[in-house]
Design a protein around this motif. Structure first.
Motif, PDB file in Angstrom:
ATOM      1  N   THR A   1       0.761  -1.295   0.042  1.00  0.00           N
ATOM      2  CA  THR A   1      -0.157   0.066  -0.489  1.00  0.00           C
ATOM      3  C   THR A   1       1.112   1.354   0.498  1.00  0.00           C
ATOM      4  N   GLY A   2       1.902   0.706   0.410  1.00  0.00           N
ATOM      5  CA  GLY A   2       2.808   2.124   0.228  1.00  0.00           C
ATOM      6  C   GLY A   2       2.809   2.643  -0.635  1.00  0.00           C
ATOM      7  N   LYS A   3       3.455   2.074  -1.748  1.00  0.00           N
ATOM      8  CA  LYS A   3       3.149   2.646  -3.138  1.00  0.00           C
ATOM      9  C   LYS A   3       2.635   3.823  -3.826  1.00  0.00           C
ATOM     10  N   TYR A   4       1.358   3.684  -2.736  1.00  0.00           N
ATOM     11  CA  TYR A   4       0.488   5.410  -2.860  1.00  0.00           C
ATOM     12  C   TYR A   4       0.982   5.925  -2.389  1.00  0.00           C
ATOM     13  N   VAL A   5       2.109   6.214  -1.428  1.00  0.00           N
ATOM     14  CA  VAL A   5       2.887   6.957  -0.438  1.00  0.00           C
ATOM     15  C   VAL A   5       4.728   7.704  -0.270  1.00  0.00           C
ATOM     16  N   ILE A   6       4.743   6.713  -0.890  1.00  0.00           N
ATOM     17  CA  ILE A   6       7.006   7.066  -1.365  1.00  0.00           C
ATOM     18  C   ILE A   6       6.591   7.710  -2.599  1.00  0.00           C
ATOM     19  N   PRO A   7       5.821   7.539  -3.474  1.00  0.00           N
ATOM     20  CA  PRO A   7       6.492   8.304  -4.278  1.00  0.00           C
ATOM     21  C   PRO A   7       7.079   9.389  -4.052  1.00  0.00           C
ATOM     22  N   TYR A   8       5.706   9.802  -3.829  1.00  0.00           N
ATOM     23  CA  TYR A   8       6.184  11.650  -3.237  1.00  0.00           C
ATOM     24  C   TYR A   8       7.096  12.172  -2.844  1.00  0.00           C
ATOM     25  N   PHE A   9       7.845  11.317  -2.061  1.00  0.00           N
ATOM     26  CA  PHE A   9       8.400  11.515  -1.009  1.00  0.00           C
ATOM     27  C   PHE A   9      10.383  11.147  -1.441  1.00  0.00           C
ATOM     28  N   LEU A  10       9.712  10.944  -3.206  1.00  0.00           N
ATOM     29  CA  LEU A  10      11.271  10.148  -3.908  1.00  0.00           C
ATOM     30  C   LEU A  10      11.829  11.724  -4.817  1.00  0.00           C
ATOM     31  N   SER A  11      10.758  12.097  -5.607  1.00  0.00           N
ATOM     32  CA  SER A  11      10.587  12.843  -6.647  1.00  0.00           C
ATOM     33  C   SER A  11      11.062  13.545  -6.530  1.00  0.00           C
ATOM     34  N   ASP A  12      10.822  14.560  -5.921  1.00  0.00           N
ATOM     35  CA  ASP A  12      12.426  15.799  -6.029  1.00  0.00           C
ATOM     36  C   ASP A  12      13.662  16.095  -5.989  1.00  0.00           C
ATOM     37  N   PHE A  13      13.745  14.830  -4.799  1.00  0.00           N
ATOM     38  CA  PHE A  13      15.074  14.622  -4.213  1.00  0.00           C
ATOM     39  C   PHE A  13      15.887  13.538  -5.361  1.00  0.00           C
ATOM     40  N   LEU A  14      15.338  12.870  -6.613  1.00  0.00           N
ATOM     41  CA  LEU A  14      15.821  12.698  -7.263  1.00  0.00           C
ATOM     42  C   LEU A  14      15.698  13.596  -8.267  1.00  0.00           C
ATOM     43  N   LYS A  15      14.848  14.160  -8.645  1.00  0.00           N
ATOM     44  CA  LYS A  15      15.411  15.230  -9.654  1.00  0.00           C
ATOM     45  C   LYS A  15      16.129  16.282  -8.755  1.00  0.00           C
ATOM     46  N   ILE A  16      16.974  16.315  -7.668  1.00  0.00           N
ATOM     47  CA  ILE A  16      17.765  17.302  -7.786  1.00  0.00           C
ATOM     48  C   ILE A  16      19.221  16.290  -7.793  1.00  0.00           C
ATOM     49  N   ASN A  17      18.763  14.988  -7.442  1.00  0.00           N
ATOM     50  CA  ASN A  17      20.504  14.181  -7.195  1.00  0.00           C
ATOM     51  C   ASN A  17      20.415  13.431  -8.446  1.00  0.00           C
ATOM     52  N   PRO A  18      20.346  13.419  -9.600  1.00  0.00           N
ATOM     53  CA  PRO A  18      20.599  12.483 -11.055  1.00  0.00           C
ATOM     54  C   PRO A  18      21.141  11.842 -11.530  1.00  0.00           C
ATOM     55  N   GLY A  19      22.011  11.892 -10.125  1.00  0.00           N
ATOM     56  CA  GLY A  19      23.281  10.665 -10.091  1.00  0.00           C
ATOM     57  C   GLY A  19      23.594   9.488  -9.138  1.00  0.00           C
ATOM     58  N   ILE A  20      21.448   9.814  -8.276  1.00  0.00           N
ATOM     59  CA  ILE A  20      21.363   8.395  -7.942  1.00  0.00           C
ATOM     60  C   ILE A  20      20.715   7.645  -8.168  1.00  0.00           C
ATOM     61  N   ASP A  21      21.229   6.390  -8.915  1.00  0.00           N
ATOM     62  CA  ASP A  21      20.121   5.137  -8.948  1.00  0.00           C
ATOM     63  C   ASP A  21      19.096   5.070  -7.475  1.00  0.00           C
ATOM     64  N   LEU A  22      18.189   4.544  -8.184  1.00  0.00           N
ATOM     65  CA  LEU A  22      16.912   4.074  -7.244  1.00  0.00           C
ATOM     66  C   LEU A  22      16.709   2.129  -7.317  1.00  0.00           C
ATOM     67  N   ASN A  23      16.479   1.972  -5.761  1.00  0.00           N
ATOM     68  CA  ASN A  23      16.236   0.430  -6.341  1.00  0.00           C
ATOM     69  C   ASN A  23      15.236   0.365  -5.625  1.00  0.00           C
ATOM     70  N   MET A  24      13.616   0.527  -5.529  1.00  0.00           N
ATOM     71  CA  MET A  24      13.012   0.126  -4.807  1.00  0.00           C
ATOM     72  C   MET A  24      11.750  -1.227  -4.966  1.00  0.00           C
ATOM     73  N   ASP A  25      11.802  -1.816  -3.553  1.00  0.00           N
ATOM     74  CA  ASP A  25      10.673  -3.412  -4.087  1.00  0.00           C
ATOM     75  C   ASP A  25       9.897  -2.914  -3.274  1.00  0.00           C
ATOM     76  N   VAL A  26       8.600  -3.313  -4.267  1.00  0.00           N
ATOM     77  CA  VAL A  26       7.122  -2.952  -3.905  1.00  0.00           C
ATOM     78  C   VAL A  26       6.822  -4.622  -3.055  1.00  0.00           C
ATOM     79  N   THR A  27       6.415  -4.821  -1.973  1.00  0.00           N
ATOM     80  CA  THR A  27       5.975  -6.403  -1.617  1.00  0.00           C
ATOM     81  C   THR A  27       5.710  -6.014  -0.323  1.00  0.00           C
ATOM     82  N   ASN A  28       5.140  -7.401   0.188  1.00  0.00           N
ATOM     83  CA  ASN A  28       4.439  -7.523   1.105  1.00  0.00           C
ATOM     84  C   ASN A  28       5.345  -7.078   1.926  1.00  0.00           C
TER      85      ASN A  28
END
Length: 307
Positions: free
Chosen positions: A102-129
């Motif tokens: 259910t966190g998939k409805y939450v976490i993108p908003y807490f990541l989006s601008d951070f990743l835009k500011i830091n394009p050198g960061i690679d995100l590895n995100m596992d959405v699971t139980n």
């Protein structure tokens, strides 16, 4: 040996999905292009990397050994890229997250601008139980996890991001009363449960236990999406997180059934191991969250606090 990094990357994807077609889709390449690169890689070896039995592709034992070596090679190449960016003063590296479904409805908003500011960061995100999220924390495989219920057996640090509100939800055909139902309603309605181990189910069952409610289970489903569709179809009611039902509530496919004592609340928390040494990337993300979370909540989740 004349194999290329590109060939190794393609082979890793084919080995992961066990299909040329699926690999081509995920890599945004044509199927012939993937097949040619796999053939060119195979030509470097006298031993088969893969085999097809029936219509299913399998990676041979030799192929599995090559998979592990290829991973190491590509990781080292990635380290060179990160090092290069670091010398240029660019924050770079991997940010590893594990997120309950259910966190998939939450976490993108807490990541989006951070990743835009830091394009050198690679995100590895596992959405699971929830169980897999806890295991990834226990094994120290991730920097952070997003949960709505804190696991009891792990010592963690946490940062609260957002309220998690759960309501009794029914479909559009339910007639809403003039005043909230009493808690005895749960003895009379067909109730749809999430699977055992789900945080949503745990919160629900803790509420029932505190209030000495016996709520018979009509059916059990393994995802919020499945539960929503079952409720929309009129198969029953469910206690669901508001965060994952907003669109259906807006479209009036679902509606909140008023019940005394609701909503049930918990918190969406970013958590990490108590004694974990955070990487520069992870520390930068935590600093960003602490600084920006109130603005993010105000911009994207203020509707939660108006119900």
């Amino acid at each position: 040996m004349n194999y290329t990094l590109h060939q190794l990357q393609i082979f890793l994807k084919v080995a992961e999905v066990k299909s040329i077609t699926k690999a081509s889709e995920e890599l945004n390449l044509t199927q012939p292009a993937v097949s040619i690169q796999i053939k060119n890689l195979q030509n470097q070896f006298d031993i088969p990397l893969t085999e097809v039995i029936g219509k299913q592709l399998y990676v041979t034992d030799f192929g599995l050994e090559i998979v592990e070596i290829a991973k190491n090679i590509l990781n080292e190449v990635q380290k060179i890229n990160y090092l290069t960016m670091s010398f240029k003063g660019i924050l770079s590296g991997k940010l590893n997250l594990s997120v309950v479904s259910t966190g998939k409805y939450v976490i993108p908003y807490f990541l989006s601008d951070f990743l835009k500011i830091n394009p050198g960061i690679d995100l590895n995100m596992d959405v699971t139980n929830k169980l897999k999220v806890i295991k990834s924390l226990e094994k120290n495989e991730v920097d952070f996890a997003l949960v709505s219920v804190l696991p009891k057996k792990i010592t963690l640090n946490s940062e609260i991001l957002l309220d998690n509100k759960l309501y009794l939800i029914g479909n559009k055909e339910v007639i809403i009363p003039n005043k909230p139902y009493g808690k005895s309603i749960f003895n009379t309605i067909p109730l749809i449960y999430r699977e055992e181990g789900s945080a949503t189910r745990l919160i629900m069952e803790q509420f029932f236990e505190r209030n000495e409610i016996k709520a018979p289970m009509k059916m059990q489903l393994t995802s919020n999406e499945a539960v929503k569709q079952a409720v929309i179809a009129g198969l029953g009611y469910s206690i669901m997180p508001l965060i994952g039902s907003n669109n259906e509530l807006k479209n009036k496919e679902l509606q909140i059934i008023p019940v005394f004592g609701f909503p049930i609340t918990s918190d969406w928390r970013l958590v990490w191991l108590k004694n974990k040494s955070l990487s520069p990337v992870a520390q930068a993300y935590l600093d960003y969250i602490k600084k920006e979370k109130e603005v993010i909540v105000q911009n994207h989740f203020s509707w939660i606090y108006t119900l």
